[in-house]
Structures are given as structure tokens and as C-alpha cells.
Design an enzyme around this catalytic site. Structure first.
Site, mmCIF file in Angstrom:
data_model
loop_
_atom_site.group_PDB
_atom_site.id
_atom_site.type_symbol
_atom_site.label_atom_id
_atom_site.label_comp_id
_atom_site.label_asym_id
_atom_site.label_seq_id
_atom_site.Cartn_x
_atom_site.Cartn_y
_atom_site.Cartn_z
ATOM 1 N N GLY A 252 0.819 -1.212 0.000
ATOM 2 C CA GLY A 252 0.000 0.000 0.000
ATOM 3 C C GLY A 252 0.845 1.250 0.000
ATOM 4 N N ASN A 253 0.263 2.349 0.386
ATOM 5 C CA ASN A 253 1.012 3.601 0.495
ATOM 6 C C ASN A 253 0.386 4.456 1.595
ATOM 7 O OD1 ASN A 253 -1.114 5.306 -0.746
ATOM 8 N ND2 ASN A 253 -0.670 4.006 -2.526
#
Ligand SMILES: Cc1cc2nc3c(=O)[nH]c(=O)nc-3n(C[C@H](O)[C@H](O)[C@H](O)COP(=O)(O)O)c2cc1C
Length: 478
Positions: A252-253
Site C-alpha cells: 500500500g502507500n
């Protein structure tokens, strides 16, 4: 709740949908009319019901659809007569060749023709059909007859048709149809009492005065040009994507969705219908936006494709502020991976959604020229040199770039310092602003690009903010 601020605030509109391939666009038309403040009730021909059904229409309009001429309403009234007398305008979109012929000859064999015959309110008609069908002398004679009745005809547009051929027959842009309804009602006093109908929750307008912030936003909306995005459909992507490694973990981020959500809020406040394609986020999305939740890049791609069908995009403005992963695991484990001897993760590149969407939008626009305004956000590290190259490579109209390593300008902050790169202007470096102010100045530029005017109250929205109407003299990266 019915929107009380748009150009059709408190208006009761009947929308007639007939059996054209463009019937699906009427769903979006309901939403835009509602965003403009109208209470929309829908009449459909049996063919239109074959094309798109009634469930979505009834859910969105919050009224039962009247498609059966020979059955009575729940309260015992005759549906088309009730519609004829209860509404302030009737808009028929799309109108088939068959319907135009029936109407021109007063053949009341469906609820829409029957309501039009029985009513004295303005009627707006937007035909949609194959180019040959539209240019046929029979259709042209029917259209001319409808004009004699005083009906407003929103001419179909030239472009690629469902058959794959090009010609004049595409349903007019929904904003043109809405403008025609507004114009048809101009001068007629608005209804004072509102029917009990409510907007569907997903499309509800923002509450006017439930918190001080919302009150402030609402009072700003009473400024003369507050509605400079009324009748426009803005699609915003926000939040981060999550690419599964196994059922538990993902790549993810750090995106919280704040920037894209600020853009969505600003667009709503300026009267737009807003669809928010929302990935992982940690702030509340606005009530008034139509939410489409996505998890992965593939889901975001599918959502974007749904709004960019081959026959043309279903929005006027696209702002892609989501942090979309550039990589995803090549293989996804179907069971939770154990610690074992560690993990080697093989990543593959994801599709470039900004470039792909711009290409689809422009390909569809090829036949009829103008295309929606396309804006991408670029999170950079260090200098922003790559942004101008991205502007060209992605084929968008604007890139909003920021250095996510700069304090106050990264993920999860309430502020942002961005530089706007546009195809028709030099780079414009904005000062450190709240994300909402960035959204406001960005949409000012988008409105100008759409051919509208900038709200006078936004110049000076922040100290040192450039006047959007003044020549730009700042350079990128300075
Ligand atoms: C796939 C498909 C698409 C069609 N699209 C259109 C159209 O865009 N415009 C039109 O005038 N007729 C179109 N037709 C024909 C109409 O559906 C047909 O004339 C029907 O009787 C119209 O009924 P109505 O006017 O009562 O809704 C289409 C038919 C099919 C099978």
C-alpha cells in the site's frame, strides 16, 4: 433531502426516458438534475424499461417509475395525468424516433406522450438515434412539429454512434439538456412547497448548518457565482490502493485521501455532481458525493473505465488525486504466508491509469472535438522536474505536483505546497496552503479551462496566492 441551492432548486421535473441505447445516460441526468435542486420523477416507455429497468431509476429518484399507461398509482390517481399537473417541466431524454413520431401525432400510447398531451408546462426534448434515422425526412418533420408545439429541442450531437458509425444522433451532452430545462423554466416562479421526496443518501447535498465549518461553506455558497460547477459532473479519485500479497497483507502507500476529498468537497460546494472513486482513506468523504469504493489498481481501472465508455466520458472534469500503486505482487497467495524462511516478493508494474484514461477520453472525443478537463496529481520526491514531462507523457491538461518529502506537503497533512503544470500556461507554484485552498484554486483554473468564469471571492483565498486572472510570473521549483 432536496438540494435547495441549485438552478432548479425546489423545481419538480418529470423525466421521460424512451427506448434508446442512450437510456443509460438518463440515470446520470437524474443525478445532475437533483444536484441542481430538482425533485425528479420518471416516466418510462416499456422499451426504456427493457433497456435499463426501473430499480436504479426508482432508487435514485425516490419515486416509483410510471411506465404502464393502463395502471393506476398507489393513491388511485392516473399516473400520467398526475405527472402532467404536478410537475413544472417535462424533459424527454433520450427521445427515440418512434417517440418523436408518436408525440408529433398526438398518439398517447405511453405515459410520456400522454403526460405531454395533458400538460401545459414547458417540454424539453433531447432526441438520440442513429444518424440516418435522425436525418430522415419523417423524423425531421416530427421534430419540426414538436417545435411548433413550443417544445424545446436539444439537438443531438455529431459523433460516434452505438452502431460504430458517425453522424448526428448522439444524445446531447447532459449539461446542455440541463441548461435547456433551466432556460425553459426561466421566468416561471419556483414552486414554494417541496414534495416529500428526498435525494438518495449517496447523492444528498451537504447539510447547510450542522457544523460551523459547514455553515461557513454554505454561506460562501450564497456568493453570486457559487454555482460555477453547476450542471457539471466531476469525477475525483482519492485515497490509496492496496495490492494483496495474501489474504492479510498488502502493498500500500501512505495516502489518507485528504487531498482528493478536499477537491470533492470543493466541487460539491460549487454545485457539481461529484463521484468519488475512493481507495483506502482515513478521513470522512463528503455526504454529497456518490461513492465508489475501490481497493486495488484493477478495481480503480474498472471504475474509471465505467465512466469512460467508448461512446464518450460520463464526466466534465476528472481529477485523479488517488495514490495508485505503481507495482503489485505478481502472485497473490490464497493463504496467509508464514514467517518461514522469509519472503521474496516479485512485483509487476501496474497499468498507468492516468495515461490510459486520458487516451480513452481523447479517443472518444476525436469525433466531436472537445474533451473533459483532465487533471492528474503527481507525488514527487525532491524536485518536481519530472512533472512537466508527465504532463506531456500522460496526455492530461494539468498536473498538480508536490514534493511529498517537504514538511507540511506530504501524506496525511492538512496542507500542501503544489505547483500546477498546465498545457496552456507556464508552471504555477502556489504557496503552502490548506488542501481545501489548493482544491479551490485548482478548480478555479479548471473552470476557466471549461470556459466559465472564476469566482471573484477566490482571488486572495490565501496570502500570496496568485490571482488566477493575473499573468503568471512564478517559476516551477523556485
Ligand atoms: C439495441 C437497440 C438500440 C436502439 N437505440 C435506439 C436509439 O438510440 N434511438 C431510437 O430512436 N431507436 C432506437 N432503437 C429502436 C427503439 O428501441 C424502438 O423503435 C422502440 O420501439 C422505441 O420505443 P419507445 O419510443 O416507445 O421507447 C434501438 C433498438 C435496439 C434494439
Amino acid at each position: 433531502m432536496t438540494e435547495t441551492r441549485g438552478r432548479l432548486a425546489n423545481r419538480r421535473i418529470a423525466l421521460g426516458i424512451t427506448g434508446s441505447i442512450a437510456a443509460y445516460k438518463a440515470i446520470e441526468l437524474i443525478r445532475i438534475l437533483q444536484t441542481e435542486g430538482a425533485d425528479v420523477r420518471v416516466l418510462m416507455t416499456p422499451s426504456a424499461v427493457e433497456f435499463i429497468g426501473t430499480l436504479t431509476v426508482e432508487t435514485l429518484s425516490r419515486h416509483p417509475v410510471d411506465s404502464d399507461l393502463l395502471s393506476l398509482q398507489g393513491d388511485g390517481r392516473i399516473g400520467h395525468i398526475a405527472a402532467a399537473h404536478d410537475v413544472e417541466a417535462i424533459v424527454v431524454a433520450p427521445a427515440t424516433a418512434h417517440w418523436l413520431g408518436a408525440m408529433a401525432n398526438g398518439l398517447a400510447s405511453d405515459t410520456i406522450t400522454a403526460a405531454c398531451l395533458a400538460t401545459s408546462v414547458p417540454v424539453v426534448v433531447a432526441p438520440a438515434m442513429d444518424g440516418g434515422m435522425y436525418s430522415h425526412p419523417a423524423t425531421q418533420a416530427n421534430v419540426a412539429r414538436l417545435r411548433e408545439f413550443g417544445y424545446e429541442i436539444v439537438d443531438p450531437e455529431n459523433g460516434v454512434l452505438a452502431s460504430g458509425m458517425t453522424g448526428q444522433g448522439r444524445l446531447a451532452a447532459l449539461t446542455r439538456i440541463v441548461d435547456a430545462v433551466v432556460e425553459a423554466l426561466d421566468g416561471a416562479p419556483a414552486a414554494v412547497t417541496l414534495p416529500a421526496a428526498a435525494m438518495p443518501a449517496g447523492f444528498a447535498a451537504q447539510p447547510v448548518d450542522s457544523t460551523p465549518a459547514e455553515s461557513a461553506a454554505a454561506s460562501r455558497m450564497t456568493a453570486p457565482s457559487r454555482n460555477d460547477l453547476a450542471g457539471r459532473h466531476v469525477v475525483v479519485t482519492a485515497g490509496g490502493t492496496a495490492e494483496p500479497i495474501d489474504p492479510v497483507r498488502f502493498v500500500g502507500n501512505r495516502s489518507t485521501g485528504k487531498m482528493g476529498i478536499a477537491v470533492a468537497e470543493e466541487a460539491l460546494d460549487r454545485g457539481a455532481a461529484v463521484t468519488l472513486l475512493l481507495g483506502h482513506h482515513s478521513v470522512e468523504p463528503p455526504d454529497g458525493a456518490h461513492l465508489v469504493h475501490v481497493e486495488t489498481v484493477a478495481e480503480m481501472q474498472a471504475a474509471l473505465r465505467a465512466f469512460t465508455p467508448p461512446e464518450g466520458p460520463l464526466f466534465n472534469i476528472l481529477i485523479m488525486a488517488a495514490a495508485v500503486s505503481d507495482f503489485r505482487p505478481r502472485h497473490v497467495a490464497d493463504r496467509k504466508l508464514g514467517r518461514g524462511h522469509g519472503l521474496k516478493l516479485e512485483l509487476e508494474p501496474t497499468p498507468d491509469l492516468l495515461a490510459e484514461t486520458a487516451e480513452r477520453v481523447k479517443a472518444a472525443a476525436g469525433a466531436h472535438g472537445r474533451h473533459p478537463v483532465l487533471v492528474g496529481f503527481a507525488a514527487e520526491v525532491g524536485d518536481l522536474d519530472r512533472a512537466s514531462e508527465k504532463l506531456r507523457a500522460k496526455g492530461v491538461d494539468m498536473i498538480v505536483a508536490n514534493d511529498v518529502t517537504e514538511e507540511g506537503s506530504g501524506f496525511g497533512t492538512d496542507t500542501n505546497r503544489v505547483t500546477i503544470y498546465a498545457t496552456d500556461a507556464p508552471p504555477e507554484q502556489l504557496p503552502m496552503l490548506s488542501k481545501r485552498e489548493v482544491a479551490e484554486l485548482l478548480l478555479d483554473r479548471v473552470v476557466v479551462r471549461l470556459g466559465g468564469t472564476v469566482r471573484p471571492d477566490t482571488a486572495g483565498a490565501a496570502d500570496n496566492a496568485p490571482n488566477p486572472e493575473a499573468p503568471v510570473s512564478v517559476e516551477a521549483g523556485r
